[in-house]
Design a protein around this motif. Sequence first.
Motif, PDB file in Angstrom:
ATOM      1  N   VAL A   1     -35.650  39.433 -23.621  1.00  0.00           N
ATOM      2  CA  VAL A   1     -34.688  38.603 -24.347  1.00  0.00           C
ATOM      3  C   VAL A   1     -34.268  37.359 -23.570  1.00  0.00           C
ATOM      4  O   VAL A   1     -33.407  36.602 -24.018  1.00  0.00           O
ATOM      5  N   GLY A   2     -34.851  37.148 -22.389  1.00  0.00           N
ATOM      6  CA  GLY A   2     -34.597  35.914 -21.656  1.00  0.00           C
ATOM      7  C   GLY A   2     -33.582  35.991 -20.541  1.00  0.00           C
ATOM      8  O   GLY A   2     -33.243  34.969 -19.943  1.00  0.00           O
ATOM      9  N   CYS A   3     -33.084  37.171 -20.247  1.00  0.00           N
ATOM     10  CA  CYS A   3     -32.146  37.305 -19.131  1.00  0.00           C
ATOM     11  C   CYS A   3     -32.945  37.445 -17.833  1.00  0.00           C
ATOM     12  O   CYS A   3     -33.988  38.096 -17.808  1.00  0.00           O
ATOM     13  N   SER A   4     -32.456  36.850 -16.778  1.00  0.00           N
ATOM     14  CA  SER A   4     -33.175  36.916 -15.505  1.00  0.00           C
ATOM     15  C   SER A   4     -32.512  37.872 -14.521  1.00  0.00           C
ATOM     16  O   SER A   4     -33.055  38.133 -13.457  1.00  0.00           O
ATOM     17  N   SER A   5     -31.344  38.402 -14.881  1.00  0.00           N
ATOM     18  CA  SER A   5     -30.622  39.316 -14.007  1.00  0.00           C
ATOM     19  C   SER A   5     -30.253  40.578 -14.783  1.00  0.00           C
ATOM     20  O   SER A   5     -29.524  40.511 -15.773  1.00  0.00           O
ATOM     21  N   LEU A   6     -30.757  41.707 -14.308  1.00  0.00           N
ATOM     22  CA  LEU A   6     -30.452  42.978 -14.964  1.00  0.00           C
ATOM     23  C   LEU A   6     -28.957  43.281 -14.882  1.00  0.00           C
ATOM     24  O   LEU A   6     -28.368  43.789 -15.838  1.00  0.00           O
ATOM     25  N   GLY A   7     -28.328  42.928 -13.772  1.00  0.00           N
ATOM     26  CA  GLY A   7     -26.897  43.170 -13.618  1.00  0.00           C
ATOM     27  C   GLY A   7     -26.069  42.386 -14.622  1.00  0.00           C
ATOM     28  O   GLY A   7     -25.172  42.923 -15.263  1.00  0.00           O
ATOM     29  N   THR A   8     -26.363  41.095 -14.764  1.00  0.00           N
ATOM     30  CA  THR A   8     -25.644  40.257 -15.724  1.00  0.00           C
ATOM     31  C   THR A   8     -25.895  40.748 -17.141  1.00  0.00           C
ATOM     32  O   THR A   8     -24.970  40.832 -17.955  1.00  0.00           O
TER      33      THR A   8
ATOM     34  N   ARG B   1     -31.452  25.806 -32.178  1.00  0.00           N
ATOM     35  CA  ARG B   1     -32.355  25.928 -31.033  1.00  0.00           C
ATOM     36  C   ARG B   1     -32.061  27.204 -30.260  1.00  0.00           C
ATOM     37  O   ARG B   1     -32.968  27.906 -29.834  1.00  0.00           O
ATOM     38  N   ILE B   2     -30.773  27.513 -30.072  1.00  0.00           N
ATOM     39  CA  ILE B   2     -30.417  28.759 -29.391  1.00  0.00           C
ATOM     40  C   ILE B   2     -30.935  29.953 -30.187  1.00  0.00           C
ATOM     41  O   ILE B   2     -31.513  30.883 -29.620  1.00  0.00           O
ATOM     42  N   ASP B   3     -30.750  29.944 -31.506  1.00  0.00           N
ATOM     43  CA  ASP B   3     -31.243  31.045 -32.343  1.00  0.00           C
ATOM     44  C   ASP B   3     -32.753  31.206 -32.226  1.00  0.00           C
ATOM     45  O   ASP B   3     -33.265  32.315 -32.170  1.00  0.00           O
ATOM     46  N   ARG B   4     -33.460  30.091 -32.188  1.00  0.00           N
ATOM     47  CA  ARG B   4     -34.922  30.113 -32.159  1.00  0.00           C
ATOM     48  C   ARG B   4     -35.474  30.418 -30.768  1.00  0.00           C
ATOM     49  O   ARG B   4     -36.422  31.177 -30.620  1.00  0.00           O
ATOM     50  N   ASP B   5     -34.881  29.828 -29.723  1.00  0.00           N
ATOM     51  CA  ASP B   5     -35.441  29.893 -28.372  1.00  0.00           C
ATOM     52  C   ASP B   5     -34.604  30.739 -27.421  1.00  0.00           C
ATOM     53  O   ASP B   5     -34.637  30.522 -26.210  1.00  0.00           O
ATOM     54  N   TYR B   6     -33.858  31.730 -27.944  1.00  0.00           N
ATOM     55  CA  TYR B   6     -32.948  32.517 -27.110  1.00  0.00           C
ATOM     56  C   TYR B   6     -33.639  33.160 -25.914  1.00  0.00           C
ATOM     57  O   TYR B   6     -33.024  33.384 -24.880  1.00  0.00           O
ATOM     58  N   ALA B   7     -34.923  33.480 -26.028  1.00  0.00           N
ATOM     59  CA  ALA B   7     -35.627  34.157 -24.938  1.00  0.00           C
ATOM     60  C   ALA B   7     -36.140  33.185 -23.881  1.00  0.00           C
ATOM     61  O   ALA B   7     -36.620  33.607 -22.835  1.00  0.00           O
ATOM     62  N   GLN B   8     -36.025  31.889 -24.147  1.00  0.00           N
ATOM     63  CA  GLN B   8     -36.458  30.872 -23.187  1.00  0.00           C
ATOM     64  C   GLN B   8     -35.313  30.566 -22.220  1.00  0.00           C
ATOM     65  O   GLN B   8     -34.160  30.778 -22.544  1.00  0.00           O
ATOM     66  N   PRO B   9     -35.661  30.034 -21.054  1.00  0.00           N
ATOM     67  CA  PRO B   9     -34.574  29.615 -20.151  1.00  0.00           C
ATOM     68  C   PRO B   9     -33.820  28.438 -20.777  1.00  0.00           C
ATOM     69  O   PRO B   9     -34.402  27.382 -20.994  1.00  0.00           O
ATOM     70  N   LEU B  10     -32.590  28.639 -21.137  1.00  0.00           N
ATOM     71  CA  LEU B  10     -31.760  27.592 -21.741  1.00  0.00           C
ATOM     72  C   LEU B  10     -30.494  27.439 -20.916  1.00  0.00           C
ATOM     73  O   LEU B  10     -29.923  28.421 -20.470  1.00  0.00           O
ATOM     74  N   ASP B  11     -30.058  26.208 -20.724  1.00  0.00           N
ATOM     75  CA  ASP B  11     -28.763  25.978 -20.101  1.00  0.00           C
ATOM     76  C   ASP B  11     -28.063  24.867 -20.865  1.00  0.00           C
ATOM     77  O   ASP B  11     -28.684  24.098 -21.596  1.00  0.00           O
ATOM     78  N   VAL B  12     -26.767  24.810 -20.704  1.00  0.00           N
ATOM     79  CA  VAL B  12     -25.951  23.867 -21.473  1.00  0.00           C
ATOM     80  C   VAL B  12     -26.365  22.431 -21.176  1.00  0.00           C
ATOM     81  O   VAL B  12     -26.412  21.598 -22.083  1.00  0.00           O
ATOM     82  N   GLU B  13     -26.708  22.131 -19.926  1.00  0.00           N
ATOM     83  CA  GLU B  13     -27.103  20.763 -19.577  1.00  0.00           C
ATOM     84  C   GLU B  13     -28.341  20.333 -20.361  1.00  0.00           C
ATOM     85  O   GLU B  13     -28.394  19.225 -20.891  1.00  0.00           O
ATOM     86  N   ALA B  14     -29.344  21.211 -20.444  1.00  0.00           N
ATOM     87  CA  ALA B  14     -30.569  20.883 -21.181  1.00  0.00           C
ATOM     88  C   ALA B  14     -30.293  20.748 -22.679  1.00  0.00           C
ATOM     89  O   ALA B  14     -30.811  19.838 -23.334  1.00  0.00           O
ATOM     90  N   LEU B  15     -29.492  21.651 -23.220  1.00  0.00           N
ATOM     91  CA  LEU B  15     -29.146  21.577 -24.637  1.00  0.00           C
ATOM     92  C   LEU B  15     -28.409  20.274 -24.930  1.00  0.00           C
ATOM     93  O   LEU B  15     -28.665  19.620 -25.947  1.00  0.00           O
TER      94      LEU B  15
END
Length: 147
Positions: free
Chosen positions: A90-97, A23-37
């Motif tokens: 690629v799914g990141c929401s923070s340019l700094g991170t 799922r991470i490989d397929r949906d890497y650009a989506q908002p994913l968090d460990v709790e949802a996974l």
Amino acid sequence: MPTAAASDQHLRDLALLRRVRDRIDRDYAQPLDVEALARDVHMSAGHLSRQFKLAYGESPYSYLMTRRIERAMALLRRGDLSVTEVCFEVGCSSLGTFSTRFRELVGVPPSEYRRRETGAVAGIPACVAKQVTRPIRNREATATEQV
């Protein structure tokens, strides 16, 4: 000696961990968090993180960020998107991170990577380019240098 039931449970857990990794490989650009996974495979977030790290050598979050950085590297080599556009693509929401993690994994900031690597893999088959451009973590680089 492990019992048959324990062995069966271990195989079921590995199958669930593969589902999470896929799922991470397929949906890497989506908002994913460990709790949802974890919810998706009926595990607690802590248990998923521990088991994932045992099976794959890194936490689910670290694995996700590595996939995002690998994809970002490919997009930056194309040269038609800005670093900010690539970050959000690629799914990141923070340019700094994104920039910090990119530098940790690749060794240079994304802007410098884009400038140096644009067109660097032109003419190389995609399967080979993916292998030779995969980011190497600092601890992996240290282990490789000692060999």
